[in-house]
Design a protein around this motif. Structure first.
Motif, PDB file in Angstrom:
ATOM      1  N   GLN A  87      -8.899  15.746   7.818  1.00 17.52           N
ATOM      2  CA  GLN A  87      -7.747  14.914   7.441  1.00 17.52           C
ATOM      3  C   GLN A  87      -6.683  14.927   8.532  1.00 17.52           C
ATOM      4  OE1 GLN A  87      -6.286  16.752   3.847  1.00 17.52           O
ATOM      5  NE2 GLN A  87      -7.542  15.468   2.491  1.00 17.52           N
ATOM      6  N   TRP A 146     -10.488   6.843   2.854  1.00 14.50           N
ATOM      7  CA  TRP A 146      -9.705   6.581   4.074  1.00 14.50           C
ATOM      8  C   TRP A 146     -10.611   6.272   5.258  1.00 14.50           C
ATOM      9  CZ3 TRP A 146      -9.959  11.189   7.222  1.00 14.50           C
ATOM     10  CH2 TRP A 146     -10.351  12.339   6.523  1.00 14.50           C
ATOM     11  N   LYS A 223      -1.442   6.657   1.523  1.00 15.07           N
ATOM     12  CA  LYS A 223      -2.370   6.887   0.425  1.00 15.07           C
ATOM     13  C   LYS A 223      -3.041   8.257   0.559  1.00 15.07           C
ATOM     14  CE  LYS A 223      -5.804   3.847  -1.617  1.00 15.07           C
ATOM     15  NZ  LYS A 223      -6.391   2.522  -1.377  1.00 15.07           N
ATOM     16  N   LEU A 224      -3.411   8.617   1.784  1.00 15.50           N
ATOM     17  CA  LEU A 224      -4.005   9.950   1.953  1.00 15.50           C
ATOM     18  C   LEU A 224      -2.935  11.031   1.832  1.00 15.50           C
ATOM     19  CD1 LEU A 224      -6.374  11.809   2.431  1.00 15.50           C
ATOM     20  CD2 LEU A 224      -5.980  11.630   4.885  1.00 15.50           C
ATOM     21  N   SER A 226      -0.388  11.169   0.060  1.00 13.39           N
ATOM     22  CA  SER A 226       0.004  11.442  -1.328  1.00 13.39           C
ATOM     23  C   SER A 226      -1.155  11.971  -2.165  1.00 13.39           C
ATOM     24  CB  SER A 226       0.594  10.178  -1.965  1.00 13.39           C
ATOM     25  OG  SER A 226      -0.410   9.189  -2.026  1.00 13.39           O
ATOM     26  N   SER A 227      -2.350  12.085  -1.540  1.00  9.32           N
ATOM     27  CA  SER A 227      -3.481  12.576  -2.345  1.00  9.32           C
ATOM     28  C   SER A 227      -4.353  13.560  -1.573  1.00  9.32           C
ATOM     29  CB  SER A 227      -4.340  11.392  -2.812  1.00  9.32           C
ATOM     30  OG  SER A 227      -4.901  10.734  -1.687  1.00  9.32           O
ATOM     31  N   ARG A 228      -3.716  14.293  -0.646  1.00 12.23           N
ATOM     32  CA  ARG A 228      -4.513  15.199   0.197  1.00 12.23           C
ATOM     33  C   ARG A 228      -5.267  16.241  -0.611  1.00 12.23           C
ATOM     34  NH1 ARG A 228      -2.054  17.054   5.982  1.00 12.23           N
ATOM     35  NH2 ARG A 228      -4.221  17.674   6.318  1.00 12.23           N
ATOM     36  N   GLU A 229      -4.564  16.855  -1.573  1.00  8.71           N
ATOM     37  CA  GLU A 229      -5.199  17.916  -2.362  1.00  8.71           C
ATOM     38  C   GLU A 229      -6.368  17.383  -3.187  1.00  8.71           C
ATOM     39  OE1 GLU A 229      -4.366  21.134  -0.928  1.00  8.71           O
ATOM     40  OE2 GLU A 229      -5.290  21.338  -2.918  1.00  8.71           O
ATOM     41  N   VAL A 230      -6.143  16.223  -3.811  1.00  9.82           N
ATOM     42  CA  VAL A 230      -7.203  15.602  -4.607  1.00  9.82           C
ATOM     43  C   VAL A 230      -8.404  15.295  -3.712  1.00  9.82           C
ATOM     44  CG1 VAL A 230      -7.814  13.589  -6.026  1.00  9.82           C
ATOM     45  CG2 VAL A 230      -5.517  14.591  -6.200  1.00  9.82           C
ATOM     46  N   ASP A 231      -8.113  14.780  -2.528  1.00 12.18           N
ATOM     47  CA  ASP A 231      -9.168  14.416  -1.587  1.00 12.18           C
ATOM     48  C   ASP A 231      -9.954  15.650  -1.128  1.00 12.18           C
ATOM     49  OD1 ASP A 231     -10.346  12.272   0.184  1.00 12.18           O
ATOM     50  OD2 ASP A 231      -9.562  13.605   1.758  1.00 12.18           O
ATOM     51  N   ASN A 234     -12.093  16.752  -4.116  1.00 11.73           N
ATOM     52  CA  ASN A 234     -13.255  15.862  -4.241  1.00 11.73           C
ATOM     53  C   ASN A 234     -14.328  16.244  -3.238  1.00 11.73           C
ATOM     54  OD1 ASN A 234     -12.069  14.345  -6.230  1.00 11.73           O
ATOM     55  ND2 ASN A 234     -11.424  12.682  -4.860  1.00 11.73           N
TER      56      ASN A 234
END
Ligand code: CO8
Length: 260
Positions: A87, A146, A223-224, A226-231, A234
């Protein structure tokens, strides 16, 4: 661990050339990714640097993409750390305010293709033996959103959908046709052409170009962010599955067999 790349900044031109040198195939290991992000950060802060050329110091290969051995048989903790570094590499490159050029002097699958797509412009060696593309599905894995958006933002929805579903690799002439790369030149001209092209981009006022670049890319970057942890979660959940580990193992064996 020893250095995986060299960085040459010419203070006269404001151009830095980063040459990947991580034999045998410039795979994106945790060490490689960490060193790359750190170099990008230094150059970003250096007022004397306005543009970066990414290229390979190895013959025939730009980058083989993510180092599969960092994702196979590793602990969830290791996978977390590795994905965070992937990331970080992308955030630094895709979000860079500098002008970035990929001088693609060899094959560039998956993560290698992502790096190239994250630059502002791509110049590839006119050699049909070199190919580029996001081939993740061929390994039984799935390119995250992404990766997908970086490709959509470059070549549009249709080419991306075909490429991603089928895991297509494009040989250089086809990569030009599909818009995956912007220009083909003779192999020995790839880096010099990138430098000449940078000079043209430098003629545009930096602030106007930077704001424009950010306008084009910020929605995807945000978008990434705000969602790094979720990504990360996953990725770790997916990659540590038995079935996915099995796919990776089979793929690595197929790479070895091809050689034997
Ligand atoms: N990671 C680790 N090792 C690799 C990789 C890699 N990506 N690619 C090649 N190697 C190894 C080979 O296994 C081989 O090792 P050994 O000598 O021990 O057998 C050595 O490097 C040399 O490889 P080749 O003999 O194949 O070299 P060639 O010059 O013939 O070919 C290529 C070079 C074209 C790069 C070829 O090796 C190749 O196609 N490699 C695979 C590339 C690939 O598919 N990468 C995908 C990685 S996945 C990714 O980047 C994105 C993942 C997204 C995340 C998904 C979320 C779940």
């Amino acid at each position: 661990s020893s250095s995986k790349m060299t960085v040459d900044l010419d203070s006269g031109t404001g151009i830095a050339v980063i040459r990947f040198h991580s034999p045998p195939v410039n795979s994106l290991s945790l060490d490689f990714l960490t060193e790359f992000a750190s170099n990008m950060e230094k150059l970003e802060l250096d007022k004397g640097c306005r543009g970066v050329v990414l290229t390979s110091a190895l013959p025939k290969i730009f980058s083989a993409g993510l180092d599969i051995t960092e994702m196979y048989g590793k602990s969830p903790e290791h996978c977390r750390e590795f994905w965070k570094a992937v990331q970080e590499m992308w955030l630094k490159l895709y979000g860079s305010s500098m002008v970035t050029m990929a001088a693609i002097n060899g094959s560039s699958p998956a993560g290698g293709c992502l790096m190239a797509l994250s630059c502002d412009y791509r110049i590839m060696a006119d050699n049909p033996r070199y190919s580029i593309g996001l081939n993740e599905t061929q390994l039984g894995i799935v390119a995250p959103f992404w990766f997908k958006e970086t490709m959509v933002n470059t070549v549009g929805h249709r080419v991306t959908e075909l490429s991603l579903q089928l895991g297509l690799m494009y040989i250089a002439p086809d990569a030009l046709k599909s818009g995956l790369v912007d220009q083909l030149v003779a192999e020995e001209m790839v880096v010099t052409t990138a430098m000449e092209t940078l000079a043209k981009w430098f003629a545009v006022p930096d602030h106007a170009r930077q704001i424009t670049k950010s306008m084009m890319r910020k929605p995807t970057v945000d978008k990434l962010l705000s969602s790094r942890e979720v990504d990360i979660n996953n990725f770790v959940t997916f990659i540590t599955k038995d079935s996915i580990q099995k796919s990776l193992k089979m793929y690595m064996e197929s790479l070895r067999k091809k050689k034997a």
